[in-house]
Design an enzyme around this catalytic site. Structure first.
Site, short mmCIF file in Angstrom:
data_model
loop_
_atom_site.label_atom_id
_atom_site.label_comp_id
_atom_site.label_asym_id
_atom_site.label_seq_id
_atom_site.Cartn_x
_atom_site.Cartn_y
_atom_site.Cartn_z
N GLN A 262 0.83 -1.20 0.00
CA GLN A 262 0.00 0.00 0.00
C GLN A 262 0.87 1.26 0.00
O GLN A 262 1.59 1.52 0.97
CB GLN A 262 -0.87 0.00 1.26
CG GLN A 262 -1.79 1.21 1.39
CD GLN A 262 -2.55 1.23 2.72
OE1 GLN A 262 -2.11 0.63 3.69
NE2 GLN A 262 -3.67 1.91 2.75
N GLY A 263 0.78 2.04 -1.06
CA GLY A 263 1.57 3.28 -1.17
C GLY A 263 0.72 4.51 -0.95
O GLY A 263 0.43 5.25 -1.89
N TYR A 264 0.30 4.71 0.29
CA TYR A 264 -0.47 5.91 0.65
C TYR A 264 0.44 6.94 1.33
O TYR A 264 0.65 8.03 0.83
CB TYR A 264 -1.61 5.56 1.62
CG TYR A 264 -2.91 5.10 1.00
CD1 TYR A 264 -2.97 4.50 -0.24
CD2 TYR A 264 -4.11 5.27 1.70
CE1 TYR A 264 -4.19 4.08 -0.77
CE2 TYR A 264 -5.33 4.86 1.17
CZ TYR A 264 -5.36 4.26 -0.07
OH TYR A 264 -6.56 3.85 -0.58
N SER A 265 0.98 6.55 2.52
CA SER A 265 1.70 7.52 3.35
C SER A 265 2.99 8.00 2.71
O SER A 265 3.66 7.26 1.99
CB SER A 265 2.04 6.89 4.70
OG SER A 265 0.89 6.41 5.31
N GLU B 146 -10.12 -1.24 5.24
CA GLU B 146 -8.93 -1.45 6.08
C GLU B 146 -9.35 -1.62 7.53
O GLU B 146 -8.67 -2.26 8.32
CB GLU B 146 -7.99 -0.24 5.94
CG GLU B 146 -6.66 -0.42 6.69
CD GLU B 146 -5.66 0.70 6.44
OE1 GLU B 146 -5.90 1.55 5.56
OE2 GLU B 146 -4.63 0.71 7.13
N SER C 187 -4.42 7.13 13.18
CA SER C 187 -3.93 7.13 14.58
C SER C 187 -5.10 7.29 15.55
O SER C 187 -6.18 7.77 15.18
CB SER C 187 -2.92 8.26 14.79
OG SER C 187 -3.59 9.49 14.88
N ASN C 188 -4.85 6.90 16.80
CA ASN C 188 -5.93 6.98 17.80
C ASN C 188 -6.37 8.42 18.04
O ASN C 188 -7.54 8.67 18.32
CB ASN C 188 -5.50 6.30 19.11
CG ASN C 188 -5.61 4.79 19.00
OD1 ASN C 188 -5.78 4.26 17.90
ND2 ASN C 188 -5.52 4.10 20.11
N GLU C 189 -5.43 9.38 17.92
CA GLU C 189 -5.81 10.79 18.09
C GLU C 189 -6.79 11.18 16.97
O GLU C 189 -7.79 11.86 17.22
CB GLU C 189 -4.58 11.70 18.06
CG GLU C 189 -3.68 11.59 19.27
CD GLU C 189 -2.81 10.33 19.24
OE1 GLU C 189 -2.61 9.76 18.14
OE2 GLU C 189 -2.34 9.91 20.31
C1 LIG Z 1 4.10 -0.16 11.46
C2 LIG Z 1 3.41 0.76 10.48
C3 LIG Z 1 2.98 0.27 9.26
C4 LIG Z 1 2.38 1.11 8.32
N1 LIG Z 1 2.05 0.61 7.08
C5 LIG Z 1 1.64 1.45 6.11
C6 LIG Z 1 1.46 0.98 4.76
O1 LIG Z 1 1.64 -0.21 4.45
N2 LIG Z 1 1.11 1.87 3.81
C7 LIG Z 1 0.88 3.19 4.09
O2 LIG Z 1 0.54 3.93 3.17
N3 LIG Z 1 1.04 3.66 5.36
C8 LIG Z 1 1.42 2.83 6.37
N4 LIG Z 1 1.62 3.32 7.66
C9 LIG Z 1 1.49 4.75 7.88
C10 LIG Z 1 0.39 5.15 8.81
O3 LIG Z 1 -0.84 5.15 8.15
C11 LIG Z 1 0.78 6.54 9.36
O4 LIG Z 1 1.92 6.37 10.19
C12 LIG Z 1 -0.34 7.18 10.14
O5 LIG Z 1 -1.39 7.54 9.29
C13 LIG Z 1 0.15 8.45 10.90
O6 LIG Z 1 0.82 9.31 10.04
P1 LIG Z 1 2.29 9.86 10.37
O7 LIG Z 1 3.16 8.71 10.75
O8 LIG Z 1 2.72 10.71 9.23
O9 LIG Z 1 2.13 10.76 11.66
P2 LIG Z 1 1.56 12.26 11.71
O10 LIG Z 1 0.35 12.36 10.88
O11 LIG Z 1 2.70 13.19 11.45
O12 LIG Z 1 1.15 12.34 13.23
C14 LIG Z 1 2.09 12.55 14.29
C15 LIG Z 1 1.31 12.62 15.60
O13 LIG Z 1 0.41 13.74 15.57
C16 LIG Z 1 -0.92 13.32 15.80
N5 LIG Z 1 -1.85 14.11 14.96
C17 LIG Z 1 -1.72 14.37 13.63
N6 LIG Z 1 -2.77 15.10 13.19
C18 LIG Z 1 -3.59 15.27 14.27
C19 LIG Z 1 -4.86 15.93 14.46
N7 LIG Z 1 -5.48 16.51 13.44
N8 LIG Z 1 -5.41 15.90 15.70
C20 LIG Z 1 -4.78 15.29 16.75
N9 LIG Z 1 -3.58 14.66 16.62
C21 LIG Z 1 -2.99 14.64 15.40
C22 LIG Z 1 -0.96 11.84 15.39
O14 LIG Z 1 -1.97 11.14 16.04
C23 LIG Z 1 0.43 11.37 15.83
O15 LIG Z 1 0.43 11.09 17.20
C24 LIG Z 1 2.18 2.49 8.63
C25 LIG Z 1 2.59 2.98 9.88
C26 LIG Z 1 3.20 2.15 10.79
C27 LIG Z 1 3.66 2.73 12.11
#
Ligand SMILES: Cc1cc2nc3c(=O)[nH]c(=O)nc-3n(C[C@H](O)[C@H](O)[C@H](O)COP(=O)(O)OP(=O)(O)OC[C@H]3O[C@@H](n4cnc5c(N)ncnc54)[C@H](O)[C@@H]3O)c2cc1C
Length: 396
Positions: A126-129, A244, A381-383
């Site tokens: 999955q190439g989203y993030s 998902e 994320s849970n937030e």
């Molecule tokens: C082990 C693992 C596997 C993954 N696998 C995939 C994958 O296969 N493909 C893919 O595309 N992605 C994948 N992900 C990515 C995942 O979807 C993102 O890590 C997730 O969406 C959070 O984005 P971020 O890491 O950029 O954190 P950020 O978005 O930068 O967030 C950082 C912190 O800020 C908080 N935050 C951000 N915005 C808000 C808000 N509006 N209100 C309150 N709090 C906020 C978040 O909760 C977090 O605690 C994976 C992540 C992990 C850890």
């Protein structure tokens, strides 16, 4: 609402249990329970066993070779698999991309990719993030520019789970940078063997190579690999995310985890008595168990509503938050129960036949504790989930 299982569902549970007893290799279940790193062959082997039985794609309609189970059957299957120590089915092709292709893909894409997903011919990731586009996914920057019958893709994806095994990646790419963010995104299927793609490992806290960075440098992608319409990718991406989140409560995993904590706490001692009799530990364990029972009931309630045709909305966010808090609490209880054995955590212990430090039951504890930090981050994320709950339920 009736929370008792009717006779045919109890019979189904027996059938699943008997199948797992007969077909799940004991050494594979041992690896899963000990949190050893699974090889690609391990995962593909179990995938093939389920496919042979017709149980690989519980969500798919029968016309595409799926089991077309209802929500309760899927729940029972997940619970029994977690109990038996079956490997998790890699979801990217089966339960994320496939529903998108069935709904929005061309006939040619359906005919080509769906049978290959079932047969294990393609391994999807999955190439989203991206760096800077996780929670705020719509700000993604990976660019696709159309040149004749190809797109030229440049940019970077990150956290790509099991991308090191994948030969295909579904990607969100920016095809129009001039419009509102959500309106300039497209959904592309990209061959990972294309020139210009580089996959670099990210090693997680538990020492395991589970995620990757994927770089795109002038990668040529045929236009027939576009899903649906150009610049409509956000609609497809959101549709995929609803899939998902199925099974997100993780009740089966928590139940199996709780049983294992109890086993450990009976074997370990505290002040000359079994740890399970320590009032502080016992109270924490009881709280986790009560929370899990409440979650299991909520999960069944939501499933029974889904079985009656109501799509889960904000409830899936509630299940995700509570389910992951409970799983992390169970990991923490296990870590405390094995005490010093969770300290000298050699990441090599997840590999091959290396012995854990301390008793066998201590082997998976530190790895589980570290690895499951991810649960409250990925899948939204849970937030972010709490924000959704506040907005939907409290009008925040
Ligand atoms: C082990 C693992 C596997 C993954 N696998 C995939 C994958 O296969 N493909 C893919 O595309 N992605 C994948 N992900 C990515 C995942 O979807 C993102 O890590 C997730 O969406 C959070 O984005 P971020 O890491 O950029 O954190 P950020 O978005 O930068 O967030 C950082 C912190 O800020 C908080 N935050 C951000 N915005 C808000 C808000 N509006 N209100 C309150 N709090 C906020 C978040 O909760 C977090 O605690 C994976 C992540 C992990 C850890």
């Amino acid at each position: 609402m009736d929370l008792n299982y009717p006779a045919e569902e109890t019979a189904f549970r027996e059938e699943v249990r008997a199948f797992l007893q007969e077909k799940l290799p004991k050494d594979l279940a041992h690896k899963v329970r000990q949190r050893k790193e699974l090889t690609k062959a391990d995962m593909e082997g179990w995938h093939a066993t389920l496919n042979q039985k017709g149980w690989l794609a519980p969500n798919w309609p029968k016309e595409y070779g799926g089991a077309e189970w209802n929500a309760v059957q899927k729940h029972i299957f997940e619970e029994e698999c977690a109990r038996a120590g079956a490997p998790r089915i890699v979801p990217f092709g089966l339960s994320m991309l496939a529903p998108v292709l069935m709904k929005f893909g061309s006939q040619q894409q359906k005919d080509h990719y769906l049978p290959r997903i079932l047969n294990g011919d393609d391994w999807w990731c999955q190439g989203y993030s991206e760096p800077g586009a996780g929670s705020d996914l719509a700000s993604l920057k990976t660019r696709a520019v159309r040149e004749g019958d190809h797109y030229i893709v440049n940019g970077q994806k990150t956290w790509t789970t099991l991308g090191q095994h994948a030969n295909m990646i579904f990607c969100l790419v920016r095809t129009d940078p001039e419009v509102k963010q959500q309106e300039g995104i497209s959904f592309l299927l990209i061959d990972m063997n294309s020139p210009g793609i580089e996959v670099r490992p990210i090693i997680l806290l538990d020492g395991v190579h589970e995620v990757n960075e994927v770089f795109f440098d002038n990668v040529k992608v045929p236009v027939e690999n576009l899903v649906g319409e150009e610049n409509k990718g956000w609609t497809y991406a959101k549709y995929l995310l609803t899939h998902e989140r199925t099974g997100i409560a993780g009740v089966g995993f928590s139940q199996a985890g709780l049983e294992s904590v109890k086993r450990i706490a009976r074997a370990e001692s505290s002040n000359g008595k079994p740890l399970i009799e320590n009032p502080h530990f016992a109270a924490r364990l009881a709280r986790a168990e009560i929370d899990l029972m409440a979650l299991a009931t909520s999960n069944l309630r939501i499933i029974s509503q889904a079985a009656a045709g109501q799509a889960p909305g904000v409830e899936s966010s509630m299940l995700k938050v509570k389910g992951t808090i409970i799983r992390q609490e169970i990991n923490d209880l296990a870590r405390r129960a094995v005490g010093p054995y969770a300290m000298p955590f050699p990441s090599e212990s997840v590999e091959g036949d290396n012995d854990p430090v301390g008793p066998e039951y201590a082997g998976p504890v530190a790895a589980g504790y570290f690895n499951n930090r991810k649960l409250s981050i990925f899948g939204g994320s849970n937030e972010i989930q709490r924000g959704i709950i506040a907005k939907m339920k409290m009008g925040g």
